[in-house]
Write a protein that holds these residues in place. Sequence first.
Motif, PDB file in Angstrom:
ATOM      1  N   ASN A   8       2.457  -1.943  10.388  1.00  0.00           N
ATOM      2  CA  ASN A   8       1.545  -0.990   9.755  1.00  0.00           C
ATOM      3  C   ASN A   8       0.813  -1.681   8.617  1.00  0.00           C
ATOM      4  OD1 ASN A   8       0.323   1.086   8.236  1.00  0.00           O
ATOM      5  ND2 ASN A   8       1.851   2.577   8.894  1.00  0.00           N
ATOM      6  N   ASP A   9      -0.477  -1.956   8.824  1.00  0.00           N
ATOM      7  CA  ASP A   9      -1.256  -2.715   7.840  1.00  0.00           C
ATOM      8  C   ASP A   9      -1.341  -2.027   6.486  1.00  0.00           C
ATOM      9  OD1 ASP A   9      -1.722  -4.610   9.773  1.00  0.00           O
ATOM     10  OD2 ASP A   9      -3.706  -3.839  10.326  1.00  0.00           O
ATOM     11  N   VAL A  10      -1.206  -0.718   6.464  1.00  0.00           N
ATOM     12  CA  VAL A  10      -1.307   0.038   5.218  1.00  0.00           C
ATOM     13  C   VAL A  10       0.037   0.112   4.494  1.00  0.00           C
ATOM     14  CG1 VAL A  10      -1.993   2.243   4.199  1.00  0.00           C
ATOM     15  CG2 VAL A  10      -3.168   1.398   6.228  1.00  0.00           C
ATOM     16  N   ALA A  11       1.126   0.250   5.251  1.00  0.00           N
ATOM     17  CA  ALA A  11       2.447   0.484   4.660  1.00  0.00           C
ATOM     18  C   ALA A  11       3.324  -0.756   4.570  1.00  0.00           C
ATOM     19  CB  ALA A  11       3.181   1.558   5.469  1.00  0.00           C
ATOM     20  N   CYS A  12       2.865  -1.883   5.104  1.00  0.00           N
ATOM     21  CA  CYS A  12       3.746  -3.044   5.261  1.00  0.00           C
ATOM     22  C   CYS A  12       4.238  -3.628   3.949  1.00  0.00           C
ATOM     23  CB  CYS A  12       3.048  -4.124   6.086  1.00  0.00           C
ATOM     24  SG  CYS A  12       1.519  -4.742   5.360  1.00  0.00           S
ATOM     25  N   ASN A  13       3.555  -3.349   2.854  1.00  0.00           N
ATOM     26  CA  ASN A  13       3.963  -3.915   1.563  1.00  0.00           C
ATOM     27  C   ASN A  13       4.902  -3.010   0.779  1.00  0.00           C
ATOM     28  OD1 ASN A  13       2.393  -6.354   1.725  1.00  0.00           O
ATOM     29  ND2 ASN A  13       0.578  -5.089   1.411  1.00  0.00           N
ATOM     30  N   PHE A  14       5.293  -1.875   1.350  1.00  0.00           N
ATOM     31  CA  PHE A  14       6.164  -0.929   0.660  1.00  0.00           C
ATOM     32  C   PHE A  14       7.571  -0.968   1.263  1.00  0.00           C
ATOM     33  CE2 PHE A  14       1.902   0.763   0.047  1.00  0.00           C
ATOM     34  CZ  PHE A  14       1.905   1.115  -1.296  1.00  0.00           C
ATOM     35  N   THR A  15       8.556  -0.698   0.428  1.00  0.00           N
ATOM     36  CA  THR A  15       9.938  -0.590   0.899  1.00  0.00           C
ATOM     37  C   THR A  15      10.413   0.844   0.761  1.00  0.00           C
ATOM     38  OG1 THR A  15      10.774  -1.210  -1.292  1.00  0.00           O
ATOM     39  CG2 THR A  15      10.484  -2.979   0.326  1.00  0.00           C
ATOM     40  N   LYS A  16      11.529   1.157   1.410  1.00  0.00           N
ATOM     41  CA  LYS A  16      11.989   2.549   1.502  1.00  0.00           C
ATOM     42  C   LYS A  16      12.161   3.188   0.128  1.00  0.00           C
ATOM     43  CE  LYS A  16      16.907   1.403   2.058  1.00  0.00           C
ATOM     44  NZ  LYS A  16      18.085   1.566   2.936  1.00  0.00           N
ATOM     45  N   GLY A  17      11.628   4.390   0.023  1.00  0.00           N
ATOM     46  CA  GLY A  17      11.723   5.145  -1.217  1.00  0.00           C
ATOM     47  C   GLY A  17      10.583   4.913  -2.177  1.00  0.00           C
ATOM     48  N   GLN A  18       9.746   3.922  -1.912  1.00  0.00           N
ATOM     49  CA  GLN A  18       8.593   3.697  -2.790  1.00  0.00           C
ATOM     50  C   GLN A  18       7.467   4.662  -2.422  1.00  0.00           C
ATOM     51  OE1 GLN A  18       7.651  -0.520  -2.291  1.00  0.00           O
ATOM     52  NE2 GLN A  18       8.583  -0.944  -4.276  1.00  0.00           N
ATOM     53  N   PHE A  19       6.865   5.263  -3.438  1.00  0.00           N
ATOM     54  CA  PHE A  19       5.686   6.080  -3.164  1.00  0.00           C
ATOM     55  C   PHE A  19       4.440   5.215  -3.235  1.00  0.00           C
ATOM     56  CE2 PHE A  19       6.940   7.258  -7.661  1.00  0.00           C
ATOM     57  CZ  PHE A  19       5.944   6.560  -8.323  1.00  0.00           C
ATOM     58  N   THR A  20       3.341   5.760  -2.722  1.00  0.00           N
ATOM     59  CA  THR A  20       2.105   4.992  -2.572  1.00  0.00           C
ATOM     60  C   THR A  20       1.109   5.340  -3.668  1.00  0.00           C
ATOM     61  OG1 THR A  20       0.861   6.548  -1.188  1.00  0.00           O
ATOM     62  CG2 THR A  20       2.527   5.187  -0.085  1.00  0.00           C
ATOM     63  N   ASP A  21      -0.163   5.015  -3.404  1.00  0.00           N
ATOM     64  CA  ASP A  21      -1.198   5.233  -4.407  1.00  0.00           C
ATOM     65  C   ASP A  21      -1.433   6.710  -4.701  1.00  0.00           C
ATOM     66  OD1 ASP A  21      -2.314   5.435  -1.766  1.00  0.00           O
ATOM     67  OD2 ASP A  21      -4.319   5.346  -2.636  1.00  0.00           O
ATOM     68  N   ASP A  22      -1.020   7.601  -3.805  1.00  0.00           N
ATOM     69  CA  ASP A  22      -1.211   9.039  -4.068  1.00  0.00           C
ATOM     70  C   ASP A  22      -0.510   9.437  -5.364  1.00  0.00           C
ATOM     71  OD1 ASP A  22      -1.910  10.453  -0.999  1.00  0.00           O
ATOM     72  OD2 ASP A  22      -1.229   8.394  -1.145  1.00  0.00           O
ATOM     73  N   THR A  23       0.789   9.194  -5.421  1.00  0.00           N
ATOM     74  CA  THR A  23       1.563   9.540  -6.616  1.00  0.00           C
ATOM     75  C   THR A  23       1.197   8.638  -7.782  1.00  0.00           C
ATOM     76  OG1 THR A  23       3.385  10.343  -5.245  1.00  0.00           O
ATOM     77  CG2 THR A  23       3.904   9.800  -7.528  1.00  0.00           C
ATOM     78  N   THR A  24       0.988   7.360  -7.511  1.00  0.00           N
ATOM     79  CA  THR A  24       0.623   6.429  -8.583  1.00  0.00           C
ATOM     80  C   THR A  24      -0.654   6.861  -9.280  1.00  0.00           C
ATOM     81  OG1 THR A  24       1.698   4.558  -7.491  1.00  0.00           O
ATOM     82  CG2 THR A  24      -0.001   4.045  -9.111  1.00  0.00           C
ATOM     83  N   GLN A  25      -1.678   7.235  -8.519  1.00  0.00           N
ATOM     84  CA  GLN A  25      -2.933   7.653  -9.139  1.00  0.00           C
ATOM     85  C   GLN A  25      -2.773   8.966  -9.897  1.00  0.00           C
ATOM     86  OE1 GLN A  25      -6.668   7.299  -7.019  1.00  0.00           O
ATOM     87  NE2 GLN A  25      -5.787   5.793  -5.621  1.00  0.00           N
ATOM     88  N   ALA A  26      -1.947   9.876  -9.378  1.00  0.00           N
ATOM     89  CA  ALA A  26      -1.690  11.123 -10.101  1.00  0.00           C
ATOM     90  C   ALA A  26      -1.079  10.828 -11.467  1.00  0.00           C
ATOM     91  CB  ALA A  26      -0.761  12.013  -9.282  1.00  0.00           C
ATOM     92  N   LEU A  27      -0.163   9.875 -11.511  1.00  0.00           N
ATOM     93  CA  LEU A  27       0.487   9.533 -12.779  1.00  0.00           C
ATOM     94  C   LEU A  27      -0.460   8.763 -13.697  1.00  0.00           C
ATOM     95  CD1 LEU A  27       4.041   8.531 -11.493  1.00  0.00           C
ATOM     96  CD2 LEU A  27       3.234  10.767 -12.301  1.00  0.00           C
ATOM     97  N   LEU A  28      -1.340   7.944 -13.136  1.00  0.00           N
ATOM     98  CA  LEU A  28      -2.338   7.252 -13.953  1.00  0.00           C
ATOM     99  C   LEU A  28      -3.294   8.244 -14.610  1.00  0.00           C
ATOM    100  CD1 LEU A  28      -3.151   4.239 -11.623  1.00  0.00           C
ATOM    101  CD2 LEU A  28      -2.110   4.099 -13.882  1.00  0.00           C
ATOM    102  N   ILE A  29      -3.653   9.285 -13.874  1.00  0.00           N
ATOM    103  CA  ILE A  29      -4.501  10.319 -14.469  1.00  0.00           C
ATOM    104  C   ILE A  29      -3.752  11.028 -15.593  1.00  0.00           C
ATOM    105  CG2 ILE A  29      -5.551  12.582 -14.024  1.00  0.00           C
ATOM    106  CD1 ILE A  29      -6.537  11.447 -11.375  1.00  0.00           C
ATOM    107  N   LEU A  30      -2.477  11.313 -15.365  1.00  0.00           N
ATOM    108  CA  LEU A  30      -1.672  11.895 -16.442  1.00  0.00           C
ATOM    109  C   LEU A  30      -1.594  10.957 -17.644  1.00  0.00           C
ATOM    110  CD1 LEU A  30       1.313  13.654 -14.622  1.00  0.00           C
ATOM    111  CD2 LEU A  30      -0.498  14.755 -15.957  1.00  0.00           C
ATOM    112  N   ASP A  31      -1.463   9.672 -17.402  1.00  0.00           N
ATOM    113  CA  ASP A  31      -1.440   8.706 -18.502  1.00  0.00           C
ATOM    114  C   ASP A  31      -2.711   8.807 -19.334  1.00  0.00           C
ATOM    115  OD1 ASP A  31       1.031   7.665 -17.807  1.00  0.00           O
ATOM    116  OD2 ASP A  31       0.182   6.000 -16.645  1.00  0.00           O
ATOM    117  N   SER A  32      -3.845   8.907 -18.652  1.00  0.00           N
ATOM    118  CA  SER A  32      -5.123   8.985 -19.371  1.00  0.00           C
ATOM    119  C   SER A  32      -5.221  10.276 -20.172  1.00  0.00           C
ATOM    120  CB  SER A  32      -6.294   8.866 -18.397  1.00  0.00           C
ATOM    121  OG  SER A  32      -6.509  10.073 -17.690  1.00  0.00           O
TER     122      SER A  32
END
Length: 331
Positions: free
Chosen positions: A45-69
């Motif tokens: 999976n070209d999109v998911a190949c760099n993630f390991t089990k239990g890691q969330f993706t840019d969806d949650t990361t971007q939500a938290l970055l917006i909260l940071d701002s």
Amino acid sequence: MKVLGMLYGMAVGDALGMPSELWSREKVKSYFGDITEFLDGPKENDVACNFTKGQFTDDTTQALLILDSLIENDFIPSEKLIAEKLIEWAVRTDAFENNILGPSSKAALLAIKEGENADILTRKALTNGAAMRIAPIGALFSTAQNKELSEYVFEVSRATHTSDVSIGGAAMIAYAVSASIEDKSWEQIIEGALNIYELASKKGAETFTASIPERLKLGIEFADLYQDDEETFTQKIYDVIGCGTMTSESVPAALAIAYYAKDPNRCALICANIGGDTDTIGAMATAICGAKYGYDAIRKDWIDTIDSENSVDLKNYAHFIELHKPQFKGV
């Protein structure tokens, strides 16, 4: 505990859906059989190949970055600050090169990075980048603040998305979180989400897309008709409503699945197995269910995995949201 349930619901739905992200329903079934736990991203999976089990993706990361701002700027949305944080993260994680960003966000952020005006891109953004990261914003508002919520959704989204469908779809997810935190009935949650679309979408640039409200109404019909037949329900959502990256597909799909599943654990598993944009649909839908039923409704072992595999403190984010919400007066 409902705000915390929303945050963990978003993260769990995202991480469970990560391995199957952007694969067809048939490929998900043939490769995984049935996803029941967190898994590593497959090398295929070209999109998911760099993630390991239990890691969330840019969806949650971007939500938290917006909260940071927002935390940094006293919860006043700053397009410039949000863009800076998103670009800094994208550069640090090679998100531009590693196929992590969605197409609308990638194009807009690259333009900003190069000092160009991104407006022509954000006005045509039809994909779900604004909706995928909006759930925490719903926790800042009551359901009596539709006007304020719609304006705030526009302001926190405008760095990458300013089209009618992207703003309207994001507002629907945010409203559903607000209504869930207030423990509205599922019928009220869906009705309110339908109502806010018209208000919020008017803030964005006009585009031509299929109607999210009409697709959601059809999705709810499927949910009621096939309430005892999960396989047929999910197939109908995949075939008719759509589970792709377009806002007009993934937002009504997520809302219909949340309404159908109710329980956040079941919701996350349905989303992970449905095919298409599984992590984004999972993040949106399970955030709603987590907000409705709270932190204690989510499997403790899943919460522990999210905590151990991601270097963020979701409890701290929940604290900031809870601390700020009583004083919030909108934009």
